[in-house]
Design an enzyme around this catalytic site. Structure first.
Site, PDB file in Angstrom:
ATOM      1  N   SER A   1      -0.865  -1.026   0.099  1.00  0.00           N
ATOM      2  CA  SER A   1      -1.644  -2.241  -0.030  1.00  0.00           C
ATOM      3  C   SER A   1      -3.108  -1.946  -0.324  1.00  0.00           C
ATOM      4  O   SER A   1      -3.877  -2.850  -0.589  1.00  0.00           O
ATOM      5  CB  SER A   1      -1.527  -3.044   1.266  1.00  0.00           C
ATOM      6  OG  SER A   1      -1.895  -2.239   2.366  1.00  0.00           O
TER       7      SER A   1
ATOM      8  N   CYS B   1     -12.746  -3.820   1.730  1.00  0.00           N
ATOM      9  CA  CYS B   1     -11.623  -3.017   2.229  1.00  0.00           C
ATOM     10  C   CYS B   1     -11.470  -3.177   3.731  1.00  0.00           C
ATOM     11  O   CYS B   1     -12.427  -3.020   4.483  1.00  0.00           O
ATOM     12  CB  CYS B   1     -11.847  -1.549   1.877  1.00  0.00           C
ATOM     13  SG  CYS B   1     -10.679  -0.443   2.692  1.00  0.00           S
TER      14      CYS B   1
ATOM     15  N   HIS C   1      -7.579   3.009  -0.039  1.00  0.00           N
ATOM     16  CA  HIS C   1      -8.264   3.794   1.007  1.00  0.00           C
ATOM     17  C   HIS C   1      -7.256   4.792   1.603  1.00  0.00           C
ATOM     18  O   HIS C   1      -6.169   4.393   2.006  1.00  0.00           O
ATOM     19  CB  HIS C   1      -8.792   2.855   2.096  1.00  0.00           C
ATOM     20  CG  HIS C   1      -9.797   3.520   2.977  1.00  0.00           C
ATOM     21  ND1 HIS C   1     -11.121   3.139   3.024  1.00  0.00           N
ATOM     22  CD2 HIS C   1      -9.671   4.551   3.841  1.00  0.00           C
ATOM     23  CE1 HIS C   1     -11.766   3.918   3.884  1.00  0.00           C
ATOM     24  NE2 HIS C   1     -10.900   4.774   4.389  1.00  0.00           N
TER      25      HIS C   1
ATOM     26  N   HIS D   1     -13.636   5.622   0.903  1.00  0.00           N
ATOM     27  CA  HIS D   1     -12.642   4.757   0.279  1.00  0.00           C
ATOM     28  C   HIS D   1     -12.017   5.402  -0.962  1.00  0.00           C
ATOM     29  O   HIS D   1     -10.877   5.106  -1.326  1.00  0.00           O
ATOM     30  CB  HIS D   1     -13.336   3.439  -0.097  1.00  0.00           C
ATOM     31  CG  HIS D   1     -12.421   2.382  -0.634  1.00  0.00           C
ATOM     32  ND1 HIS D   1     -11.634   1.613   0.172  1.00  0.00           N
ATOM     33  CD2 HIS D   1     -12.179   1.976  -1.907  1.00  0.00           C
ATOM     34  CE1 HIS D   1     -10.943   0.764  -0.581  1.00  0.00           C
ATOM     35  NE2 HIS D   1     -11.261   0.967  -1.847  1.00  0.00           N
TER      36      HIS D   1
ATOM     37  N   CYS E   1     -12.266   0.453   5.501  1.00  0.00           N
ATOM     38  CA  CYS E   1     -13.569   1.120   5.446  1.00  0.00           C
ATOM     39  C   CYS E   1     -14.319   0.952   6.768  1.00  0.00           C
ATOM     40  O   CYS E   1     -14.153  -0.056   7.464  1.00  0.00           O
ATOM     41  CB  CYS E   1     -14.410   0.560   4.287  1.00  0.00           C
ATOM     42  SG  CYS E   1     -14.105   1.357   2.697  1.00  0.00           S
TER      43      CYS E   1
ATOM     44  N   HIS F   1      -4.898   6.572   3.700  1.00  0.00           N
ATOM     45  CA  HIS F   1      -4.382   6.270   5.044  1.00  0.00           C
ATOM     46  C   HIS F   1      -2.886   6.525   5.097  1.00  0.00           C
ATOM     47  O   HIS F   1      -2.233   6.660   4.065  1.00  0.00           O
ATOM     48  CB  HIS F   1      -4.651   4.797   5.387  1.00  0.00           C
ATOM     49  CG  HIS F   1      -3.861   3.827   4.560  1.00  0.00           C
ATOM     50  ND1 HIS F   1      -4.202   3.509   3.265  1.00  0.00           N
ATOM     51  CD2 HIS F   1      -2.734   3.121   4.819  1.00  0.00           C
ATOM     52  CE1 HIS F   1      -3.332   2.639   2.777  1.00  0.00           C
ATOM     53  NE2 HIS F   1      -2.413   2.388   3.695  1.00  0.00           N
TER      54      HIS F   1
ATOM     55  N   ASN G   1       2.387   5.938   2.156  1.00  0.00           N
ATOM     56  CA  ASN G   1       2.720   5.301   0.879  1.00  0.00           C
ATOM     57  C   ASN G   1       1.482   5.397   0.027  1.00  0.00           C
ATOM     58  O   ASN G   1       0.441   4.867   0.412  1.00  0.00           O
ATOM     59  CB  ASN G   1       3.042   3.816   1.067  1.00  0.00           C
ATOM     60  CG  ASN G   1       4.394   3.608   1.677  1.00  0.00           C
ATOM     61  OD1 ASN G   1       5.331   4.354   1.420  1.00  0.00           O
ATOM     62  ND2 ASN G   1       4.495   2.586   2.513  1.00  0.00           N
TER      63      ASN G   1
ATOM     64  N   GLN H   1       0.756   5.658   7.841  1.00  0.00           N
ATOM     65  CA  GLN H   1       1.253   4.848   8.948  1.00  0.00           C
ATOM     66  C   GLN H   1       2.052   5.718   9.896  1.00  0.00           C
ATOM     67  O   GLN H   1       2.593   6.754   9.504  1.00  0.00           O
ATOM     68  CB  GLN H   1       2.151   3.723   8.437  1.00  0.00           C
ATOM     69  CG  GLN H   1       1.444   2.711   7.557  1.00  0.00           C
ATOM     70  CD  GLN H   1       2.314   1.474   7.340  1.00  0.00           C
ATOM     71  OE1 GLN H   1       2.935   0.942   8.264  1.00  0.00           O
ATOM     72  NE2 GLN H   1       2.375   1.010   6.109  1.00  0.00           N
TER      73      GLN H   1
END
Ligand code: H2U
Ligand code: ZN
Length: 352
Positions: A166, A53, A169, A118, A56, A171, A158, A173
Site C-alpha cells: 500500500s 505517508c 515506504h 521514505h 514517515c 516496511h 510485500n 509486516q
C-alpha cells in the site's frame, strides 16, 4: 539416474522436497530464454520524506495515532489488524461430520518500518542499516514467539504496488498466529520426515548440493547462499539459506546477522538491476514454530517470490492449469539464476 543436462530441452516436472509438491517445467518453450531488451518504465521520483505517508516519522496514521520522530527502525501494532490477540476460544464442527469446520484464531499483526527514509529500499540501504532491521526482526520473533497463544511468527514484506503493497515506504509486516499456517505446516512436515528418514537436515543437505553445483546459485557470503531453487515456481523465485543450521533468526550470532543483512542487500540489488526498476516481490522468513517444542528439523531460510517474468511490466499469472492442477514455468531455474548472476552487483541507481 538422469542428470539435469538430459532434461534441458525436455518437458519435465520437478519435486519440491520442502512442500511435497511438483512444478511442471517446459524449457522447450523458451528457445532463447532472454531477448535482452530492458523495457524502461517511467519511474516516479520518490521523496525522502512524504508528508502524506502514514509511515514517515512524525506523521499521523490512518487510525489517528501519530508516529514518533524515529531515526532508525519503528514497529507498531497494525491499525487494521487482520487478527486480534483476545478472541474467545470457539471451535465448530457442525454435526461432527468434518465438513463445516472452523475455530477462532488469536493473533497479533504489526508493521515494521525499515528506515525513516521514505525513498529507500533494502537494496539502497547500507548493510549496517539493514542489520538494525535484522536485530529488530530477531527481537520481535523472540517477544511474540514466547507468548502462550503464539505458535508461529511470520515476518514478510510485500514490495511494490504489483504485490499489493500500500505504500513505497520501506516496511514489512509481522503476523503472529496461534496455529501453524499452511505453507510452514507443509515445510514442517517435510523437514521432520526428511530428518527421520535420512538422519540429516533437508536444507543442510540441499545447501551442500547447491554450493557444489553452482548453476542455480545467485549470490553468497560466508554465512548465506541465495539460489533459484531447483523447484522454483515463480520465474525469479529465490531461496536464501543459512549455511549454519539454526532454526530461527535468534540463533544467528552477530556475524550471522550482519551476513543476513549483506545477502539481502546483494540479492535485492540484483533483482533491481534485472529490469532497472525497484523489483516487486513478496518475501518472508520461514522459521521454527513457537509452540514450545524442540524443532531440530527446522532450518532458517527466506523465500523471495517475485511476480515479474520478461520485463518491468510483463508478469507471470497463475491461471488455468496452474490454478487448477500444478504450477508451470518456461524459463528454467538454471537460466533464471544465470540471468541474476549476470547483472551488476552494484545498484543501477548509484552506477551513474
Ligand atoms: P502493506 O503495504 O504490505 O499492505 O502493509 C501496510 C500495512 O499498514 C497494512 O496492513 C497498515 C495496513 O493495515 N496500516 C496501519 O496500520 N496504519 C495506517 O495508518 C495505514 C496502514
Ligand atoms: Zn514514508
Amino acid at each position: 539416474m538422469a542428470g539435469i543436462d538430459e532434461l534441458k530441452e525436455v518437458p519435465h516436472r520437478r519435486f519440491n522436497p520442502l512442500t511435497g509438491e511438483w512444478v511442471v517445467v517446459s524449457p522447450h518453450r523458451t528457445k532463447r530464454p532472454w531477448q535482452g531488451q530492458v523495457e524502461r518504465t517511467e519511474q516516479e521520483a520518490v521523496p525522502a520524506y512524504d508528508p502524506e505517508c502514514y509511515l514517515c516519522p512524525g506523521n499521523e496514521r490512518a487510525g489517528g495515532a501519530r508516529n514518533p520522530k524515529y531515526d532508525s527502525t519503528f514497529v507498531f501494532d497494525n491499525d487494521f489488524a487482520a487478527l486480534k490477540p483476545d478472541v474467545p476460544a470457539v471451535a465448530m464442527d457442525t454435526n461432527g461430520d468434518e465438513l463445516l469446520v472452523a475455530e477462532s484464531e488469536p493473533g497479533n499483526c504489526r508493521v515494521l518500518c525499515f528506515s525513516p527514509r521514505h525513498d529507500l529500499t533494502l537494496a539502497r540501504m547500507t548493510v549496517a542499516e539493514i542489520r538494525t532491521v535484522v536485530d529488530l526482526w530477531a527481537a520481535q520473533f523472540a517477544e511474540l514467539g514466547c507468548r502462550n497463544n503464539v505458535g508461529y511468527v511470520q515476518i514478510f514484506e510485500n514490495r511494490g504496488a504489483m504485490m499489493g503493497a500500500s505504500n513505497p515506504h520501506p516496511h514489512c509486516q509481522i503476523w503472529a498466529t496461534k496455529s501453524l499456517p499452511n505453507e510452514p505446516k507443509k515445510e514442517q512436515q517435510a523437514q521432520k520426515e526428511y530428518l527421520e528418514r535420512h538422519g540429516k537436515c533437508l536444507l543442510c543437505e540441499y545447501l551442500a548440493l547447491e554450493a557444489t553445483a553452482g548453476d542455480r546459485a545467485v549470490c553468497a557470503n560466508d554465512d548465506f547462499l541465495a539460489v533459484v531453487p531447483f523447484w522454483a515456481v515463480w520465474p525469479f523465485e529465490t531461496l536464501v539459506v543459512s549455511r549454519r543450521h539454526v532454526s530461527d533468526i535468534t540463533g544467528l550470532d552477530g556475524r550471522g546477522r550482519t551476513a543476513l543483512a549483506d545477502i539481502l542487500k546483494q540479492l535485492t540489488t540484483r533483482y533491481d538491476n534485472l529490469f532497472e526498476i525497484s523489483f516487486p516481490y513478496s518475501m518472508g522468513f520461514h522459521q521454527r514454530p513457537t509452540d514450545g517444542r524442540e524443532h531440530p528439523e527446522w532450518h532458517f531460510h527466506a523465500h523471495f517470490l517475485p511476480p515479474l517474468l520478461r520485463s518491468a511490466t510483463v508478469r507471470k499469472f497463475m491461471v488455468g492449469f496452474e490454478l487448477l492442477a500444478s504450477p508451470q514455468r518456461d524459463i528454467t531455474p538454471e537460466s533464471a539464476a544465470e540471468r541474476l548472476r549476470s547483472v551488476s552487483p552494484a545498484h543501477y541507481s548509484v552506477r551513474g
